[in-house]
Design an enzyme around this catalytic site. Structure first.
Site, PDB file in Angstrom:
ATOM      1  N   GLU A  43       3.061  43.199  39.071  1.00 40.90           N
ATOM      2  CA  GLU A  43       3.962  42.693  40.095  1.00 40.90           C
ATOM      3  C   GLU A  43       5.224  42.138  39.428  1.00 40.90           C
ATOM      4  O   GLU A  43       5.180  41.580  38.345  1.00 40.90           O
ATOM      5  CB  GLU A  43       3.262  41.582  40.878  1.00 40.90           C
ATOM      6  CG  GLU A  43       4.109  40.993  42.006  1.00 40.90           C
ATOM      7  CD  GLU A  43       3.429  39.852  42.738  1.00 40.90           C
ATOM      8  OE1 GLU A  43       3.699  39.679  43.932  1.00 40.90           O
ATOM      9  OE2 GLU A  43       2.628  39.130  42.102  1.00 40.90           O
ATOM     10  N   LYS A 115       4.421  44.624  49.823  1.00 39.22           N
ATOM     11  CA  LYS A 115       3.367  43.605  49.857  1.00 39.22           C
ATOM     12  C   LYS A 115       3.241  43.012  51.262  1.00 39.22           C
ATOM     13  O   LYS A 115       4.229  42.584  51.866  1.00 39.22           O
ATOM     14  CB  LYS A 115       3.699  42.507  48.843  1.00 39.22           C
ATOM     15  CG  LYS A 115       2.620  41.442  48.674  1.00 39.22           C
ATOM     16  CD  LYS A 115       3.041  40.470  47.582  1.00 39.22           C
ATOM     17  CE  LYS A 115       2.001  39.393  47.336  1.00 39.22           C
ATOM     18  NZ  LYS A 115       2.424  38.478  46.250  1.00 39.22           N
ATOM     19  N   CYS A 156      -1.072  41.555  44.169  1.00 39.61           N
ATOM     20  CA  CYS A 156      -1.351  40.142  43.897  1.00 39.61           C
ATOM     21  C   CYS A 156      -2.156  39.466  45.010  1.00 39.61           C
ATOM     22  O   CYS A 156      -3.344  39.707  45.157  1.00 39.61           O
ATOM     23  CB  CYS A 156      -0.037  39.415  43.607  1.00 39.61           C
ATOM     24  SG  CYS A 156      -0.249  37.847  42.712  1.00 39.61           S
TER      25      CYS A 156
END
Length: 287
Positions: A43, A115, A156
């Site tokens: 990330e 995300k 994440c």
């Protein structure tokens, strides 16, 4: 079904995208040199910047982004699937996306993923993060083919939301991903168990490249990039927070075997939750 080598690239991205791209390219080339057919970076590959004004100045539109351009070129030059775990991208509407990219061996763009789950948390010792103050959340999961396997995307904090990975596994993904910049505090507590849990419950490989160490902007990330098999076994780990590369063999037959032994993807049932207004009386309790 088939076998291939997967690599996870561990980085310590700083505030300057140009310098990060140099490190990114060197590590990706190292991974390809070790025989990796699929290479993943963490990330925020392009830059980790705490200051809002500096961050806005560093991020560019997709067509002008240095990481995107370098990844496209590298994938074609090296003949690999190159998965940029994420980088900050300026959208046409002026908002910023935390976006992953997958480039095919001919350099073409195979997939994007923004995300979905924003890291808005208040941790111990005053550590607090509000990702939604900077980034626009995505709204769509993504699954893509990487030749002999199907790949599911996460980034994440997404790893704490098992429904995302379950949906991708049901869509045929045998390899799931959660490239990350996990904080040191949360990484020490939860990183390994979350990665192994997502692998086990979906009968899938987990490949998760990580940021690691003390960054220029002052934050600390946990490192410990992982590749986990569908039975929850750790195949490869960067057992530190330094930049580097880990490689492991992916055999998609192991995913099929795990799902045959424990067919929870097939056995799942729909259910409701009863709204109990008051707890039931306890039988046998003293009056």
């Amino acid at each position: 079904m088939g076998k291939f080598k997967a690599a996870a690239v561990q980085m310590r991205s700083g505030r300057e995208p140009g310098r990060n791209v140099v490190d990114f390219e060197a590590l990706v080339r190292e991974a390809a040199g070790k025989g990796a057919h699929y290479v993943q970076t963490p990330e925020m590959t392009g830059a980790i910047i705490r200051d809002k004004a500096d961050r806005a100045a560093a991020f560019a539109l997709e067509g002008k982004d240095a990481v995107v351009a370098a990844a496209r070129r590298l994938a074609g030059d090296l003949g690999i699937y190159l998965h940029v775990g994420s980088t900050g991208i300026l959208r046409e509407d002026g908002k910023i996306a935390n976006r992953a990219y997958l480039f095919a061996p001919d350099g073409s763009l195979a997939a994007r993923y923004d995300k979905i789950h924003m890291f808005d948390v208040d941790l111990d010792n005053g550590e607090s993060w509000r990702e939604s103050a900077t980034y626009e959340a995505g709204s769509e999961a993504a699954v893509a083919d990487i030749g002999i396997a199907r790949l599911g995307f996460g980034i994440c904090y997404d790893v704490r939301f098992p429904q995302l990975f379950r949906a991708e596994a049901l869509a045929g993904a045998e390899v799931l991903t959660a490239p990350a910049a996990f904080t040191r505090q949360t990484g020490q507590a939860h990183w390994h168990v979350l990665q192994r849990a997502r692998a086990i419950e979906n009968g899938a490989f987990m490949v998760s490249a990580a940021q690691g160490g003390l960054h220029e902007d002052g934050r600390e990330t946990f490192g410990h990039s992982l590749i986990v098999d569908p039975w929850g076994r750790i195949l490869a780990e960067a057992d530190h927070d330094e930049p580097g590369v880990i490689v492991a063999e992916i055999d998609t037959a192991l995913s099929a075997q795990a799902r045959q032994k424990i067919p929870n993807l097939r056995n799942a049932r729909e259910f409701g939750v009863a709204n109990v207004a008051a707890p039931p009386a306890l039988r046998g309790a003293a009056s």
